[in-house]
Structure formats: structure tokens, C-alpha cells
Design a protein around this motif. Structure first.
Motif, PDB file in Angstrom:
ATOM      1  N   VAL A   9       2.256 -11.806  12.658  1.00  0.00           N
ATOM      2  CA  VAL A   9       1.905 -10.462  12.855  1.00  0.00           C
ATOM      3  C   VAL A   9       2.531  -9.485  12.049  1.00  0.00           C
ATOM      4  O   VAL A   9       2.018  -8.870  11.095  1.00  0.00           O
ATOM      5  CB  VAL A   9       1.778  -9.702  14.488  1.00  0.00           C
ATOM      6  CG1 VAL A   9       1.221  -8.267  14.050  1.00  0.00           C
ATOM      7  CG2 VAL A   9       0.882 -10.470  15.263  1.00  0.00           C
ATOM      8  N   GLU A  10       3.776  -9.575  12.158  1.00  0.00           N
ATOM      9  CA  GLU A  10       4.914  -8.645  11.316  1.00  0.00           C
ATOM     10  C   GLU A  10       4.456  -8.907   9.770  1.00  0.00           C
ATOM     11  O   GLU A  10       4.669  -8.025   9.023  1.00  0.00           O
ATOM     12  CB  GLU A  10       6.237  -8.692  11.806  1.00  0.00           C
ATOM     13  CG  GLU A  10       6.452  -7.905  13.182  1.00  0.00           C
ATOM     14  CD  GLU A  10       6.055  -6.404  12.799  1.00  0.00           C
ATOM     15  OE1 GLU A  10       6.385  -5.873  12.128  1.00  0.00           O
ATOM     16  OE2 GLU A  10       5.131  -6.040  13.798  1.00  0.00           O
ATOM     17  N   THR A  11       4.615 -10.268   9.430  1.00  0.00           N
ATOM     18  CA  THR A  11       4.368 -10.932   8.090  1.00  0.00           C
ATOM     19  C   THR A  11       3.191 -10.237   7.678  1.00  0.00           C
ATOM     20  O   THR A  11       3.170  -9.766   6.496  1.00  0.00           O
ATOM     21  CB  THR A  11       4.452 -12.474   8.191  1.00  0.00           C
ATOM     22  OG1 THR A  11       5.533 -12.921   8.537  1.00  0.00           O
ATOM     23  CG2 THR A  11       4.257 -12.868   6.899  1.00  0.00           C
ATOM     24  N   VAL A  12       1.993 -10.514   8.240  1.00  0.00           N
ATOM     25  CA  VAL A  12       0.671  -9.796   7.856  1.00  0.00           C
ATOM     26  C   VAL A  12       0.918  -8.156   7.688  1.00  0.00           C
ATOM     27  O   VAL A  12       0.336  -7.651   6.682  1.00  0.00           O
ATOM     28  CB  VAL A  12      -0.553 -10.189   8.713  1.00  0.00           C
ATOM     29  CG1 VAL A  12      -1.741  -9.257   8.203  1.00  0.00           C
ATOM     30  CG2 VAL A  12      -0.406 -11.638   8.825  1.00  0.00           C
ATOM     31  N   LYS A  13       1.254  -7.524   8.727  1.00  0.00           N
ATOM     32  CA  LYS A  13       1.575  -6.078   8.585  1.00  0.00           C
ATOM     33  C   LYS A  13       2.487  -5.560   7.499  1.00  0.00           C
ATOM     34  O   LYS A  13       2.099  -4.574   6.663  1.00  0.00           O
ATOM     35  CB  LYS A  13       2.032  -5.584   9.706  1.00  0.00           C
ATOM     36  CG  LYS A  13       1.004  -5.538  10.921  1.00  0.00           C
ATOM     37  CD  LYS A  13       1.461  -4.845  12.277  1.00  0.00           C
ATOM     38  CE  LYS A  13       0.564  -4.889  13.290  1.00  0.00           C
ATOM     39  NZ  LYS A  13       1.117  -4.199  14.596  1.00  0.00           N
ATOM     40  N   ASN A  14       3.557  -6.286   7.125  1.00  0.00           N
ATOM     41  CA  ASN A  14       4.228  -5.916   6.092  1.00  0.00           C
ATOM     42  C   ASN A  14       3.751  -6.427   4.607  1.00  0.00           C
ATOM     43  O   ASN A  14       3.995  -5.506   3.798  1.00  0.00           O
ATOM     44  CB  ASN A  14       5.672  -6.841   6.217  1.00  0.00           C
ATOM     45  CG  ASN A  14       6.581  -6.311   7.387  1.00  0.00           C
ATOM     46  OD1 ASN A  14       6.376  -5.387   7.880  1.00  0.00           O
ATOM     47  ND2 ASN A  14       7.428  -7.154   7.968  1.00  0.00           N
ATOM     48  N   ALA A  15       2.801  -7.436   4.724  1.00  0.00           N
ATOM     49  CA  ALA A  15       2.309  -7.686   3.098  1.00  0.00           C
ATOM     50  C   ALA A  15       1.339  -6.910   3.015  1.00  0.00           C
ATOM     51  O   ALA A  15       1.189  -6.524   1.842  1.00  0.00           O
ATOM     52  CB  ALA A  15       1.771  -9.298   3.295  1.00  0.00           C
ATOM     53  N   PHE A  16       0.642  -6.330   3.926  1.00  0.00           N
ATOM     54  CA  PHE A  16      -0.427  -5.353   3.865  1.00  0.00           C
ATOM     55  C   PHE A  16      -0.230  -4.052   4.450  1.00  0.00           C
ATOM     56  O   PHE A  16      -1.076  -3.580   5.197  1.00  0.00           O
ATOM     57  CB  PHE A  16      -1.893  -5.974   4.252  1.00  0.00           C
ATOM     58  CG  PHE A  16      -1.979  -7.487   3.681  1.00  0.00           C
ATOM     59  CD1 PHE A  16      -2.051  -7.695   2.439  1.00  0.00           C
ATOM     60  CD2 PHE A  16      -2.445  -8.437   4.671  1.00  0.00           C
ATOM     61  CE1 PHE A  16      -2.375  -8.895   2.144  1.00  0.00           C
ATOM     62  CE2 PHE A  16      -2.868  -9.683   4.316  1.00  0.00           C
ATOM     63  CZ  PHE A  16      -2.605 -10.058   2.851  1.00  0.00           C
ATOM     64  N   ASN A  17       0.759  -3.464   4.040  1.00  0.00           N
ATOM     65  CA  ASN A  17       1.368  -2.283   4.563  1.00  0.00           C
ATOM     66  C   ASN A  17       0.793  -1.003   4.034  1.00  0.00           C
ATOM     67  O   ASN A  17       1.223  -0.107   3.611  1.00  0.00           O
ATOM     68  CB  ASN A  17       2.994  -2.052   4.805  1.00  0.00           C
ATOM     69  CG  ASN A  17       3.532  -1.946   3.238  1.00  0.00           C
ATOM     70  OD1 ASN A  17       2.710  -2.268   2.198  1.00  0.00           O
ATOM     71  ND2 ASN A  17       4.834  -2.003   3.360  1.00  0.00           N
ATOM     72  N   PHE A  18      -0.679  -0.990   3.784  1.00  0.00           N
ATOM     73  CA  PHE A  18      -1.084   0.048   3.082  1.00  0.00           C
ATOM     74  C   PHE A  18      -2.765  -0.188   3.620  1.00  0.00           C
ATOM     75  O   PHE A  18      -3.231  -1.144   4.319  1.00  0.00           O
ATOM     76  CB  PHE A  18      -1.395  -0.006   1.395  1.00  0.00           C
ATOM     77  CG  PHE A  18      -1.742  -1.450   1.126  1.00  0.00           C
ATOM     78  CD1 PHE A  18      -3.072  -1.536   0.863  1.00  0.00           C
ATOM     79  CD2 PHE A  18      -0.854  -2.332   0.744  1.00  0.00           C
ATOM     80  CE1 PHE A  18      -3.803  -2.780   0.211  1.00  0.00           C
ATOM     81  CE2 PHE A  18      -1.197  -3.612   0.377  1.00  0.00           C
ATOM     82  CZ  PHE A  18      -2.701  -3.795   0.133  1.00  0.00           C
ATOM     83  N   THR A  19      -3.399   1.165   3.269  1.00  0.00           N
ATOM     84  CA  THR A  19      -4.848   1.122   3.748  1.00  0.00           C
ATOM     85  C   THR A  19      -5.580   0.894   2.427  1.00  0.00           C
ATOM     86  O   THR A  19      -5.174   1.551   1.436  1.00  0.00           O
ATOM     87  CB  THR A  19      -5.333   2.305   4.465  1.00  0.00           C
ATOM     88  OG1 THR A  19      -4.981   3.386   4.018  1.00  0.00           O
ATOM     89  CG2 THR A  19      -4.502   2.119   5.929  1.00  0.00           C
ATOM     90  N   VAL A  20      -6.971   0.757   2.441  1.00  0.00           N
ATOM     91  CA  VAL A  20      -7.724   1.102   1.490  1.00  0.00           C
ATOM     92  C   VAL A  20      -8.876   2.112   1.797  1.00  0.00           C
ATOM     93  O   VAL A  20      -9.533   2.136   2.817  1.00  0.00           O
ATOM     94  CB  VAL A  20      -8.453  -0.251   0.893  1.00  0.00           C
ATOM     95  CG1 VAL A  20      -9.691  -0.084   0.021  1.00  0.00           C
ATOM     96  CG2 VAL A  20      -7.788  -1.589   0.510  1.00  0.00           C
ATOM     97  N   GLU A  21      -8.951   3.277   1.089  1.00  0.00           N
ATOM     98  CA  GLU A  21      -9.642   4.351   1.419  1.00  0.00           C
ATOM     99  C   GLU A  21     -10.743   4.710   0.483  1.00  0.00           C
ATOM    100  O   GLU A  21     -10.717   4.310  -0.862  1.00  0.00           O
ATOM    101  CB  GLU A  21      -8.638   5.557   1.310  1.00  0.00           C
ATOM    102  CG  GLU A  21      -7.399   5.441   2.030  1.00  0.00           C
ATOM    103  CD  GLU A  21      -7.820   5.312   3.766  1.00  0.00           C
ATOM    104  OE1 GLU A  21      -8.865   5.853   3.959  1.00  0.00           O
ATOM    105  OE2 GLU A  21      -6.774   5.267   4.170  1.00  0.00           O
ATOM    106  N   LYS A  22     -11.777   5.120   0.974  1.00  0.00           N
ATOM    107  CA  LYS A  22     -13.153   5.493   0.174  1.00  0.00           C
ATOM    108  C   LYS A  22     -13.072   6.839  -0.128  1.00  0.00           C
ATOM    109  O   LYS A  22     -12.917   7.801   0.703  1.00  0.00           O
ATOM    110  CB  LYS A  22     -14.138   5.162   1.093  1.00  0.00           C
ATOM    111  CG  LYS A  22     -15.651   5.181   0.210  1.00  0.00           C
ATOM    112  CD  LYS A  22     -16.731   4.833   0.966  1.00  0.00           C
ATOM    113  CE  LYS A  22     -16.971   5.724   2.412  1.00  0.00           C
ATOM    114  NZ  LYS A  22     -18.000   5.419   3.082  1.00  0.00           N
ATOM    115  N   PHE A  23     -13.212   7.079  -1.484  1.00  0.00           N
ATOM    116  CA  PHE A  23     -13.348   8.468  -1.792  1.00  0.00           C
ATOM    117  C   PHE A  23     -14.659   8.720  -3.004  1.00  0.00           C
ATOM    118  O   PHE A  23     -14.865   7.861  -3.835  1.00  0.00           O
ATOM    119  CB  PHE A  23     -12.110   8.954  -2.749  1.00  0.00           C
ATOM    120  CG  PHE A  23     -10.775   8.908  -2.032  1.00  0.00           C
ATOM    121  CD1 PHE A  23     -10.473  10.043  -1.127  1.00  0.00           C
ATOM    122  CD2 PHE A  23      -9.608   7.893  -1.829  1.00  0.00           C
ATOM    123  CE1 PHE A  23      -9.485  10.191  -0.245  1.00  0.00           C
ATOM    124  CE2 PHE A  23      -8.716   8.156  -1.055  1.00  0.00           C
ATOM    125  CZ  PHE A  23      -8.550   9.250  -0.276  1.00  0.00           C
TER     126      PHE A  23
END
Length: 300
Positions: A9-23
Motif C-alpha cells: 500500500v505504501e509503495t503505491v501511495k508513494n509512487a502516486f503521491n499526487f492527484t489528477v485534477e480537472k480544470f
């Protein structure tokens, strides 16, 4: 209850520690439009291959974790996960080694790899049963094996659909037997490696100096890879009839594409190069030629 370890879980969270936002996207003089763009929250880079509509909801890291959890449930546990982001989430989920399949002797084995793609292009998410070959560190899949890939509807809130996800990944779990059967078939059949490479890459024009150089360097690299793998696996030395198993021939090309072929954009990590090779048309062509016995002479 999830059987995914906290480390994964931590590996995935650390690898993808950002969000994709819609603007919202604007026209000239800040004119309002009906279109939106997707942007990474950490570096503001654009994501995807175009604009989206107001109805589009970007998936999240938690949705990706739901896919990992479902794959773990299907395999009764997983030992590792590799992550890569390129306009979408790519993951290689590693089940435990009990699923190992020996192909030749003790040094040529394959292990299942669940390869997950969750893109932002509006297409379905995809999960494919691939393999890792320890002899050459190749990560690949067999496109021609039926039921070795499933499509998952692109949506957010995947954790609420866990039961359906586990069922889909369970179907992939059972496709491992078909993948290993295809590999064993390829190991049992032979091919002339010279004719095969000419069918895959074609022969360069004699008046193209650069083309001849590229062809020569690529062929030498593939033959060196093939020769070294024969030594390590305990296979006999390659003879002048150039006969090898289809399994060796496929991995020689796939391995060259994954590990040695020039890629744009500078340095890429090992898993990133593996993902690029999965989508490479040369790898797909090599598998198709070997399975259909097309355009080149098979060794007797």
C-alpha cells in the motif's frame, strides 16, 4: 478484509503521491468553453491525450489501490508491486513464487505478472496476465492467448465495486495455465532465427549506409543476447543451421526491444522500458509471425 500488505500500500501511495485534477479550459480573452483539461497536482503537467467533458471524473490513487487489492484477492496474496506513471497508472503485480513454471532446465523459468493499466484517455482500464522470465529479466505478455486480458470500466469509486473486480481478476488468474501452455508450445517448436529476424525487421537497402549500420548493430545485439541466454540456460551452442526454439526467438526480440532499443526522452527506468516494450509493434509482430508461421521458413 484486504490481504494487501501495508508495504505494498505504501509503495503505491508513494509512487502516486499526487492527484489528477480537472480544470476548465478557456478560449481567447478567457472565453468560456465546454472543455476541461487534466493536470497533475505536483508539477502541473497535463495528463491524457486531449480534453475531457464536464461529466468526466478522474480516477484516484485509491481506485488504483482497489485494483491491486482485487488482484491480490484473486491470487491469494501478492509479494510485490512495481509502479510507473505516464498519462496514467501502470502497475506490475507480483504473486508469490509458488506459481513459477519451469520452461527449460532450472535456469529458464517464468512467473506470473498481473499488468494493470489505468489511463486518463477515456478508455477502459486494462489488466493482462503477463510473465517475467528470470533468465533475461524480460517482462512480457502473449497477446494471442485468449482470456489473458480483461477490460474494466473507467470509473471512480472502484472500491465500491470490489466484488466484481475480484471476479474479473479471478478470470485472469485462471488464464495463467493458458499462458504457460503457449510458452511450452513455443519451446517445443523451432525456427530459423535468421529468416525470422528478416521477417520481423526486413532487410536494409544496400545503398543506405545508415540503414545497414542500424541493421548490423541490432542483429549483433540480438545474437549476443541469444547466445548468452543459451549458455546460462544450458542449451547447446547455436549451430550453423541457426535453429532455435520459438520461445528463444521471441524473447531475443522482446528482450532487445525492452532492454537495448533506443528510446526517446532520455533515461527510462527498467519498469518504464518494460511497459514501452509491451506496447511496441515490433514485439507484437514477432509474436504474430511465430504463432501463424508467416513470411519466413521454419526450421525442419
Amino acid at each position: 478484509m484486504s490481504i494487501v500488505s501495508s508495504n505494498i500500500v505504501e509503495t503505491v501511495k508513494n509512487a502516486f503521491n499526487f492527484t489528477v485534477e480537472k480544470f476548465p479550459l478557456a478560449g481567447p480573452d478567457n472565453m468560456k468553453t465546454a472543455w476541461y483539461g487534466l493536470f497533475r497536482s505536483d508539477n502541473q503537467e497535463t495528463v491524457g491525450d486531449g480534453s475531457v467533458t464536464t461529466r468526466y471524473v478522474p480516477h484516484t490513487t485509491d481506485d488504483v489501490l482497489a485494483l491491486v487489492e482485487a488482484s491480490s484477492e484473486a491470487f491469494g496474496g501478492i509479494g510485490k508491486v512495481s509502479c510507473y506513471f505516464n498519462h496514467g497508472h501502470y502497475l506490475s503485480v507480483v504473486p508469490t513464487n509458488e506459481h513459477r513454471k519451469a520452461i527449460f532446465g532450472t535456469a529458464d523459468n517464468i512467473f506470473p505478472r498481473m499488468i494493470i493499466r489505468a489511463g486518463y484517455d477515456g478508455k477502459c482500464f486494462n489488466a493482462t496476465m503477463g510473465y517475467y522470465r528470470d533468465l533475461c529479466k524480460n517482462l512480457a505478455c502473449m497477446r494471442g492467448v485468449s482470456s489473458s486480458s480483461v477490460s474494466i470500466k473507467h470509473t471512480s469509486g472502484l472500491r465500491g465495486k470490489m466484488e466484481a473486480l475480484i471476479k474479473q481478476f479471478g478470470m485472469l488468474r485462471h488464464s495463467w495455465d493458458k499462458v504457460t501452455a503457449r510458452v511450452e508450445q513455443m519451446q517445443s517448436e523451432t525456427v530459423n532465427i535468421v529468416d525470422f529476424l528478416n521477417a520481423v525487421y526486413g532487410e536494409p537497402s544496400s545503398d543506405s549506409g545508415r540503414g545497414l549500420t542500424i541493421h548490423k548493430n541490432r542483429t549483433e545485439a540480438i545474437f549476443t543476447r541469444l547466445h548468452n541466454e543459451r549458455i546460462v540456460s544450458g542449451r547447446p551452442t547455436l549451430k550453423n543451421d541457426w535453429t532455435v526454439s520459438k520461445w528463444e526467438a521471441f524473447n531475443a526480440v522482446q528482450g532487445f526491444v525492452q532492454h537495448s532499443a533506443t528510446r526517446r526522452g532520455g533515461e527510462h527506468g527498467q519498469f518504464a522500458r518494460a511497459i514501452m516494450a509491451l506496447n511496441d509493434p515490433i514485439v507484437a509482430k514477432a509474436e504474430e509471425l511465430l504463432m501463424n508461421n508467416q513470411q519466413f521458413s521454419l526450421a525442419a
